[in-house]
Design a protein around this motif. Structure first.
Motif, short mmCIF file in Angstrom:
data_model
loop_
_atom_site.label_atom_id
_atom_site.label_comp_id
_atom_site.label_asym_id
_atom_site.label_seq_id
_atom_site.Cartn_x
_atom_site.Cartn_y
_atom_site.Cartn_z
N ASP A 36 0.93 -1.35 0.00
CA ASP A 36 0.14 -0.08 0.22
C ASP A 36 0.86 1.09 0.06
O ASP A 36 1.84 1.28 0.65
CB ASP A 36 -0.90 0.05 0.99
N ALA A 37 0.27 2.28 -0.59
CA ALA A 37 1.12 3.35 -1.06
C ALA A 37 0.82 4.61 -0.15
O ALA A 37 1.37 5.61 -0.36
CB ALA A 37 0.77 3.69 -2.48
N GLY A 38 -0.32 4.69 0.69
CA GLY A 38 -0.39 5.54 1.72
C GLY A 38 -1.59 6.42 1.20
O GLY A 38 -2.10 6.51 -0.18
N VAL A 63 2.69 -2.96 -3.98
CA VAL A 63 1.36 -3.53 -4.25
C VAL A 63 0.31 -2.95 -3.59
O VAL A 63 0.30 -2.41 -2.43
CB VAL A 63 1.64 -5.05 -3.69
N ILE A 64 -0.55 -2.53 -4.39
CA ILE A 64 -1.87 -2.01 -3.94
C ILE A 64 -2.96 -2.71 -3.54
O ILE A 64 -3.33 -3.75 -4.46
CB ILE A 64 -2.63 -0.80 -4.72
N THR A 65 -3.31 -2.95 -1.98
CA THR A 65 -4.43 -4.05 -1.91
C THR A 65 -5.91 -3.66 -2.38
O THR A 65 -6.37 -4.79 -2.64
CB THR A 65 -4.49 -4.07 0.01
N ILE A 83 1.84 -2.36 -8.61
CA ILE A 83 1.29 -3.71 -8.90
C ILE A 83 -0.15 -3.69 -8.46
O ILE A 83 -0.19 -3.31 -7.35
CB ILE A 83 2.00 -5.02 -8.66
N VAL A 84 -1.33 -3.93 -9.32
CA VAL A 84 -2.61 -3.94 -8.82
C VAL A 84 -3.29 -5.15 -9.47
O VAL A 84 -2.72 -5.56 -10.61
CB VAL A 84 -3.44 -2.58 -9.06
N ASN A 85 -4.44 -5.67 -9.12
CA ASN A 85 -5.06 -6.51 -9.74
C ASN A 85 -6.10 -5.81 -10.86
O ASN A 85 -6.32 -4.73 -10.74
CB ASN A 85 -6.09 -7.41 -9.07
N ASN A 86 -6.75 -6.58 -11.79
CA ASN A 86 -7.20 -6.01 -12.84
C ASN A 86 -8.41 -5.06 -12.53
O ASN A 86 -8.75 -4.12 -12.98
CB ASN A 86 -7.55 -6.86 -14.11
N GLN A 87 -9.39 -5.29 -11.45
CA GLN A 87 -10.41 -4.63 -11.05
C GLN A 87 -9.88 -3.35 -10.45
O GLN A 87 -10.42 -2.39 -10.30
CB GLN A 87 -11.05 -5.61 -9.92
N PRO A 137 -0.58 2.34 -12.72
CA PRO A 137 0.02 1.10 -12.27
C PRO A 137 0.86 0.65 -13.42
O PRO A 137 0.39 0.71 -14.56
CB PRO A 137 -1.17 0.08 -11.72
N ASP A 138 1.98 -0.14 -13.03
CA ASP A 138 2.59 -0.84 -14.10
C ASP A 138 2.35 -2.20 -14.41
O ASP A 138 2.62 -2.83 -15.59
CB ASP A 138 4.24 -0.75 -13.52
#
Length: 282
Positions: A36-38, A63-65, A83-87, A137-138
């Motif tokens: 998480d990025a804050g 990683v973003i939750t 990094i993130v999931n598609n949703q 996101p990358d």
């Protein structure tokens, strides 16, 4: 201050008064990964300053939750692969189109696209807001992704959640630690706080398949296995008592099924599950 969970895992505790969630740091032999990025550039900068005090490998991943503002609005501050999931990626796109000057922020609050507390935090903790644009996101994954930090694996999985539709958890096998973000919490719909009743059991199953002994949550910091099991047991008992939109009937059912009155936590959960029934029946 950065808290040390083990020789390779650290976390920055949540600060409820500033709407700041727990942030995580996992260190391998070669690289480090942030969880998480804050909630703002300032939150991210404060975290990076604490990391600099530790002799850890360079941060390569963030990683973003999930796509709630307090977990990702600091991500521009990290020189790392996000990094993130598609949703989560789809949900963040709306924020990439936002402008962050005072007039725009007020417009989003009026339209219920942003909470008043979010606007207040950004006005305090985001400098140069007139020129701010949230980056993309990358790396976008669908269901699972495994990252090797150098003799340190991190398993990312998108799971079912009572909090949001885009929850990602991060499991570190050799430490038996899992970062849950906010996935185990409820949510608010139409001013009603509720737990998504249909997703409770699938979520618990998704989490318990991992051999974890320590759990880091977005707004409580850290729980051990016993504390987490008590939480699941109370939620499950409350859930089983709710079969209609009647709070009175749910309380009665709980007492009949458990031969006791619900405790304070269980009362809170029962009401939240009744709220969910009401939301689903609308």
């Amino acid at each position: 201050m950065l808290n040390k969970l083990s020789d390779t895992i650290y976390y920055l505790s949540n600060q409820d008064d500033k709407e700041r969630p727990t942030l995580g740091l996992v260190c391998g032999d070669q690289f480090s990964l942030i969880i998480d990025a804050g909630n703002s550039p300032q939150h991210a900068q404060d975290f990076l300053l604490e990391i600099e005090k530790r002799n850890v490998p360079p941060v390569k991943y963030v990683v973003i939750t999930h796509a709630h503002w307090d977990h990702f609005l600091g991500m521009n501050e990290f020189n790392a692969t996000v990094i993130v999931n598609n949703q989560t990626n789809e949900m963040i796109k709306e924020w990439q189109g936002f402008s962050y000057d005072d007039r725009s922020l007020q417009k989003y609050v009026t339209a219920n696209q942003m909470s008043p507390i979010c606007m207040k935090v950004l006005q305090t903790d985001m400098t140069n807001r007139e020129r701010f644009k949230l980056k993309s996101p990358d790396v976008i994954f669908e269901n699972t992704l495994t990252i090797d930090l150098g003799n340190k694996l991190c398993i990312l999985e998108r799971i079912k959640s009572t909090h949001t539709d885009d929850a990602t958890i991060i499991y570190i096998p050799d430490e038996k630690v899992v970062f849950l973000g906010d996935c185990a919490y409820g949510t608010t719909t139409n001013s009603l706080f509720h737990y998504k009743q249909s997703l409770l059991s699938p979520m618990i199953k998704d989490i318990q398949k991992y051999d974890a002994e320590m759990f880091l949550l977005g707004h409580e910091s850290i729980c051990d296995l016993n504390e987490m099991n008590v939480y699941w047991e109370e939620l499950t008992a409350a859930n089983q008592a709710v079969n209609s939109t009647s709070l009175e009937q749910a309380m009665k059912s709980f007492k009949e099924e458990n031969n006791r009155e619900p405790n304070d936590n269980e009362r809170f959960f029962i009401k939240a599950f009744v709220n969910d029934r009401n939301i689903q029946s609308d």
